[in-house]
Design an enzyme around this catalytic site. Structure first.
Site, PDB file in Angstrom:
ATOM      1  N   ASP A 109      66.620  12.490 -13.946  1.00 44.25           N
ATOM      2  CA  ASP A 109      65.386  12.232 -14.690  1.00 44.25           C
ATOM      3  C   ASP A 109      65.715  11.329 -15.870  1.00 44.25           C
ATOM      4  O   ASP A 109      66.863  10.934 -16.068  1.00 44.25           O
ATOM      5  CB  ASP A 109      64.748  13.543 -15.164  1.00 44.25           C
ATOM      6  CG  ASP A 109      63.224  13.458 -15.228  1.00 44.25           C
ATOM      7  OD1 ASP A 109      62.708  12.471 -15.803  1.00 44.25           O
ATOM      8  OD2 ASP A 109      62.536  14.363 -14.721  1.00 44.25           O
ATOM      9  N   HIS A 127      52.667  10.995  -7.027  1.00 43.48           N
ATOM     10  CA  HIS A 127      51.234  10.967  -7.336  1.00 43.48           C
ATOM     11  C   HIS A 127      50.965  10.457  -8.752  1.00 43.48           C
ATOM     12  O   HIS A 127      49.815  10.195  -9.106  1.00 43.48           O
ATOM     13  CB  HIS A 127      50.587  12.340  -7.106  1.00 43.48           C
ATOM     14  CG  HIS A 127      50.996  13.413  -8.067  1.00 43.48           C
ATOM     15  ND1 HIS A 127      50.368  14.642  -8.115  1.00 43.48           N
ATOM     16  CD2 HIS A 127      51.978  13.476  -9.016  1.00 43.48           C
ATOM     17  CE1 HIS A 127      50.925  15.391  -9.045  1.00 43.48           C
ATOM     18  NE2 HIS A 127      51.904  14.713  -9.600  1.00 43.48           N
TER      19      HIS A 127
END
Length: 292
Positions: A159, A197
């Protein structure tokens, strides 16, 4: 907001610890005159899969205010979150430590629920890989649970740097900071849970192309855990999926939930012509995609 109030006042904890139904007067007496702590991390104290951090995050003014900018976005285009705060969500998290903590805790609590369903329904899928990178894995809770269930897997939590620097130590998991739009660590399998998304199609295709470069050819695969909207309806999660579609529209540039047809298009353009969809007992489904 009413749910947030109840959690702040520890009402679920009071009822749970009481062990049976309570009158309003009994509950009020237990609340007491002192201010409740906002650090409560559960709807009920002993809840294993609490959503309280999500309640706090969703009701935070920083998250609520972009909804006031929707009409402005219709007229002008652009991101509602950026219009409300002058920067995108992940940029704000990189400079606002408290918002970063709030967001990461909310993502971790939802990850626990989805990961439990993923581990129980995708056991065979994890057995055939020796290494797994969780792209956008937050503070590493999901990949840690997967490695715990499948100790043969070498886990990597990948991340942004400001996210992984707050991540706890997990057995069998390495934290790596970086940018998925530039490069992704190599592995047999790449997991992306509730990541794509957030992004428009062209950005998703960039991510998938980097995944294609990062995975080994055999038995390399990408494991996407996302909502697959059903145009005809009938799924018990349909209404929640549509609600999430509105959240994506409001909080991320180009973010949206997708139908299978839309997923097929970006998978093919990203270098993954073969895929299958696996339903799990969660809002999301597993999209298992292969490069050949």
């Amino acid at each position: 907001m009413a749910l947030k109030c109840a959690v702040e006042l520890r009402i679920p904890d009071i009822i749970h610890s009481h062990g049976c139904p309570m009158t309003l007067t009994q509950i009020a007496n237990e609340i007491g005159p002192t201010s409740p702590s906002l650090d409560i991390n559960c709807l009920a104290r002993d809840a294993e899969q609490s959503l309280a951090p999500l309640v706090f995050m969703r009701n935070n003014p920083l998250i609520m205010s972009p909804f006031q900018c929707l009409s402005q976005c219709v007229k002008e285009g652009g991101s509602a979150f950026q219009k409300a705060h002058g920067r995108e969500l992940f940029e704000l998290a990189s400079v606002n430590a408290e918002f970063n903590r709030l967001f990461n805790q909310a993502m971790a609590c939802t990850a626990r629920i989805t990961t439990k369903a993923l581990i129980s329904e995708y056991e065979e899928g994890f057995r055939c890989i020796g290494s797994l990178v969780d792209v956008g894995g937050g503070t590493g809770a999901a990949v840690a649970e997967i490695v715990k269930a499948h100790p043969h897997i070498k886990g990597t939590n990948f991340d942004l740097q400001h996210v992984v620097k707050t991540a706890p130590v997990y057995n069998g998991v390495t934290h790596v900071g970086g940018d998925m739009f530039k490069a992704i660590p190599h592995a047999d399998g790449i997991l992306m849970k509730s990541i794509m998304h957030n992004w428009a199609d062209e950005n998703c295709i960039k991510i998938l192309k980097n995944c294609r470069k990062a995975i080994s050819k055999k038995p390399g695969k990408v494991i996407i855990v996302e909502v697959v909207l059903q145009p005809g309806g009938g799924d018990p999660f349909d209404n929640i999926g549509l609600m999430f579609d509105l959240v994506m529209l409001t909080h991320f540039p180009g973010g949206k939930e997708r139908t299978e047809v839309e997923w097929k298009k970006i998978l093919e353009e990203g270098g993954f012509p073969r895929y299958k969809i696996i339903k799990i007992p969660a809002l999301q489904s597993i999209i298992e995609a292969y490069p050949e």
